[in-house]
Enzyme design. Sequence first.
Site, PDB file in Angstrom:
ATOM      1  N   PRO A   9      18.990 -18.462  -1.185  1.00  0.00           N
ATOM      2  CA  PRO A   9      18.243 -19.709  -1.352  1.00  0.00           C
ATOM      3  C   PRO A   9      18.853 -20.666  -2.356  1.00  0.00           C
ATOM      4  O   PRO A   9      19.339 -20.259  -3.412  1.00  0.00           O
ATOM      5  CB  PRO A   9      16.855 -19.250  -1.816  1.00  0.00           C
ATOM      6  N   ASN A  10      18.800 -21.937  -1.972  1.00  0.00           N
ATOM      7  CA  ASN A  10      19.226 -23.082  -2.789  1.00  0.00           C
ATOM      8  C   ASN A  10      20.740 -23.214  -2.918  1.00  0.00           C
ATOM      9  O   ASN A  10      21.233 -24.205  -3.455  1.00  0.00           O
ATOM     10  CB  ASN A  10      18.569 -23.048  -4.180  1.00  0.00           C
ATOM     11  N   ARG A  17      23.290 -29.380  -6.793  1.00  0.00           N
ATOM     12  CA  ARG A  17      22.239 -28.679  -7.545  1.00  0.00           C
ATOM     13  C   ARG A  17      22.707 -28.378  -8.964  1.00  0.00           C
ATOM     14  O   ARG A  17      23.739 -27.724  -9.141  1.00  0.00           O
ATOM     15  CB  ARG A  17      21.977 -27.363  -6.815  1.00  0.00           C
ATOM     16  N   TYR A  22      26.112 -25.030 -11.927  1.00  0.00           N
ATOM     17  CA  TYR A  22      26.750 -24.518 -10.707  1.00  0.00           C
ATOM     18  C   TYR A  22      27.989 -25.295 -10.274  1.00  0.00           C
ATOM     19  O   TYR A  22      28.624 -24.922  -9.281  1.00  0.00           O
ATOM     20  CB  TYR A  22      25.725 -24.480  -9.559  1.00  0.00           C
ATOM     21  N   ASN A  71      25.620 -13.423  -2.568  1.00  0.00           N
ATOM     22  CA  ASN A  71      24.920 -14.103  -3.652  1.00  0.00           C
ATOM     23  C   ASN A  71      23.498 -14.313  -3.154  1.00  0.00           C
ATOM     24  O   ASN A  71      23.235 -15.249  -2.381  1.00  0.00           O
ATOM     25  CB  ASN A  71      25.582 -15.430  -4.004  1.00  0.00           C
ATOM     26  N   ALA A  74      17.962 -16.362  -6.210  1.00  0.00           N
ATOM     27  CA  ALA A  74      16.812 -15.847  -6.960  1.00  0.00           C
ATOM     28  C   ALA A  74      16.252 -14.554  -6.372  1.00  0.00           C
ATOM     29  O   ALA A  74      15.593 -13.785  -7.092  1.00  0.00           O
ATOM     30  CB  ALA A  74      15.722 -16.913  -7.022  1.00  0.00           C
ATOM     31  N   HIS A  77      16.645 -11.151  -8.127  1.00  0.00           N
ATOM     32  CA  HIS A  77      15.785 -10.676  -9.211  1.00  0.00           C
ATOM     33  C   HIS A  77      14.450 -10.137  -8.710  1.00  0.00           C
ATOM     34  O   HIS A  77      13.663  -9.618  -9.507  1.00  0.00           O
ATOM     35  CB  HIS A  77      15.541 -11.829 -10.199  1.00  0.00           C
ATOM     36  N   ASP A  84      16.678  -2.694   0.022  1.00  0.00           N
ATOM     37  CA  ASP A  84      16.587  -1.694   1.093  1.00  0.00           C
ATOM     38  C   ASP A  84      17.559  -1.995   2.230  1.00  0.00           C
ATOM     39  O   ASP A  84      18.128  -1.066   2.826  1.00  0.00           O
ATOM     40  CB  ASP A  84      15.155  -1.623   1.629  1.00  0.00           C
ATOM     41  N   GLU A  95      27.821  -7.830  -5.151  1.00  0.00           N
ATOM     42  CA  GLU A  95      26.909  -8.882  -5.633  1.00  0.00           C
ATOM     43  C   GLU A  95      27.725  -9.909  -6.414  1.00  0.00           C
ATOM     44  O   GLU A  95      28.557  -9.526  -7.245  1.00  0.00           O
ATOM     45  CB  GLU A  95      25.885  -8.207  -6.553  1.00  0.00           C
ATOM     46  N   HIS A  97      27.521 -13.795  -8.608  1.00  0.00           N
ATOM     47  CA  HIS A  97      26.771 -14.926  -9.164  1.00  0.00           C
ATOM     48  C   HIS A  97      27.747 -15.931  -9.736  1.00  0.00           C
ATOM     49  O   HIS A  97      28.736 -15.551 -10.394  1.00  0.00           O
ATOM     50  CB  HIS A  97      25.799 -14.464 -10.253  1.00  0.00           C
ATOM     51  N   ILE A  98      27.449 -17.186  -9.522  1.00  0.00           N
ATOM     52  CA  ILE A  98      28.278 -18.275 -10.039  1.00  0.00           C
ATOM     53  C   ILE A  98      28.098 -18.386 -11.551  1.00  0.00           C
ATOM     54  O   ILE A  98      29.067 -18.497 -12.301  1.00  0.00           O
ATOM     55  CB  ILE A  98      27.879 -19.594  -9.331  1.00  0.00           C
ATOM     56  N   SER A  99      26.845 -18.375 -11.971  1.00  0.00           N
ATOM     57  CA  SER A  99      26.540 -18.517 -13.399  1.00  0.00           C
ATOM     58  C   SER A  99      26.473 -17.134 -14.059  1.00  0.00           C
ATOM     59  O   SER A  99      26.307 -16.114 -13.373  1.00  0.00           O
ATOM     60  CB  SER A  99      25.201 -19.239 -13.578  1.00  0.00           C
ATOM     61  N   ARG A 108      16.384 -13.591 -15.294  1.00  0.00           N
ATOM     62  CA  ARG A 108      17.621 -13.482 -14.513  1.00  0.00           C
ATOM     63  C   ARG A 108      18.483 -12.291 -14.941  1.00  0.00           C
ATOM     64  O   ARG A 108      19.535 -12.029 -14.352  1.00  0.00           O
ATOM     65  CB  ARG A 108      18.449 -14.772 -14.639  1.00  0.00           C
TER      66      ARG A 108
HETATM   67  C1  DQA Z   1      22.648 -17.423  -9.009  1.00  0.00           C
HETATM   68  C2  DQA Z   1      21.827 -17.020 -10.223  1.00  0.00           C
HETATM   69  C3  DQA Z   1      20.363 -16.841  -9.853  1.00  0.00           C
HETATM   70  O1  DQA Z   1      19.591 -16.481 -10.989  1.00  0.00           O
HETATM   71  C4  DQA Z   1      19.806 -18.147  -9.297  1.00  0.00           C
HETATM   72  O2  DQA Z   1      18.473 -17.971  -8.895  1.00  0.00           O
HETATM   73  C5  DQA Z   1      20.641 -18.700  -8.211  1.00  0.00           C
HETATM   74  C6  DQA Z   1      22.092 -18.672  -8.333  1.00  0.00           C
HETATM   75  C7  DQA Z   1      24.115 -17.708  -9.377  1.00  0.00           C
HETATM   76  O3  DQA Z   1      24.935 -17.720  -8.488  1.00  0.00           O
HETATM   77  O4  DQA Z   1      24.427 -17.965 -10.547  1.00  0.00           O
HETATM   78  O5  DQA Z   1      20.129 -19.273  -7.251  1.00  0.00           O
HETATM   79  O6  DQA Z   1      22.645 -16.359  -8.078  1.00  0.00           O
END
Ligand code: DQA
Length: 144
Positions: A9-10, A17, A22, A71, A74, A77, A84, A95, A97-99, A108
Amino acid sequence: MKIQIINGPNLNLLGKREPDIYGNTSFAGYLDRLRKHYPDCDLQYFQSNHEGELIDKIHEVGFAFDGIVLNAGAYTHTSIAILDAIKAVTTPVIEVHISNVHAREDFRHKSVIAPACKGAVIGLGLASYEMAIRYFYEHSNPQK
Ligand code: DQA
């Protein structure tokens, strides 16, 4: 080899964004560069804002592909259902994550999907995806 990148998502809004967190680059432009960099890799891309669609994609590719770079945004978390799904398939999942989620809000800091993943690449910006792809690439082509 076949690698599936899945963004949750997002992440369709990358480039627009919260650019201070990001960055300014859209995923489409980055994906083009990745594909040029790994020409003998079949890099598939899927993004959804819906938990069930992410799970369906993991099921669809999770017995056939060599790796999944996920990725989950959210859902990382919160989603026992995605945990599953990762456990249910045979394709290894990394897994990403960008941040640097550990330098951000407390909520987070916990990844519920991490125990089912091969590993994680966190906080390197879009380069997090490339690091994960490189792992799959080098481990299926040990001479590279
Ligand atoms: C994220 C970190 C998550 O906490 C956040 O909800 C995202 C992006 C990242 O790539 O840094 O949507 O997965």
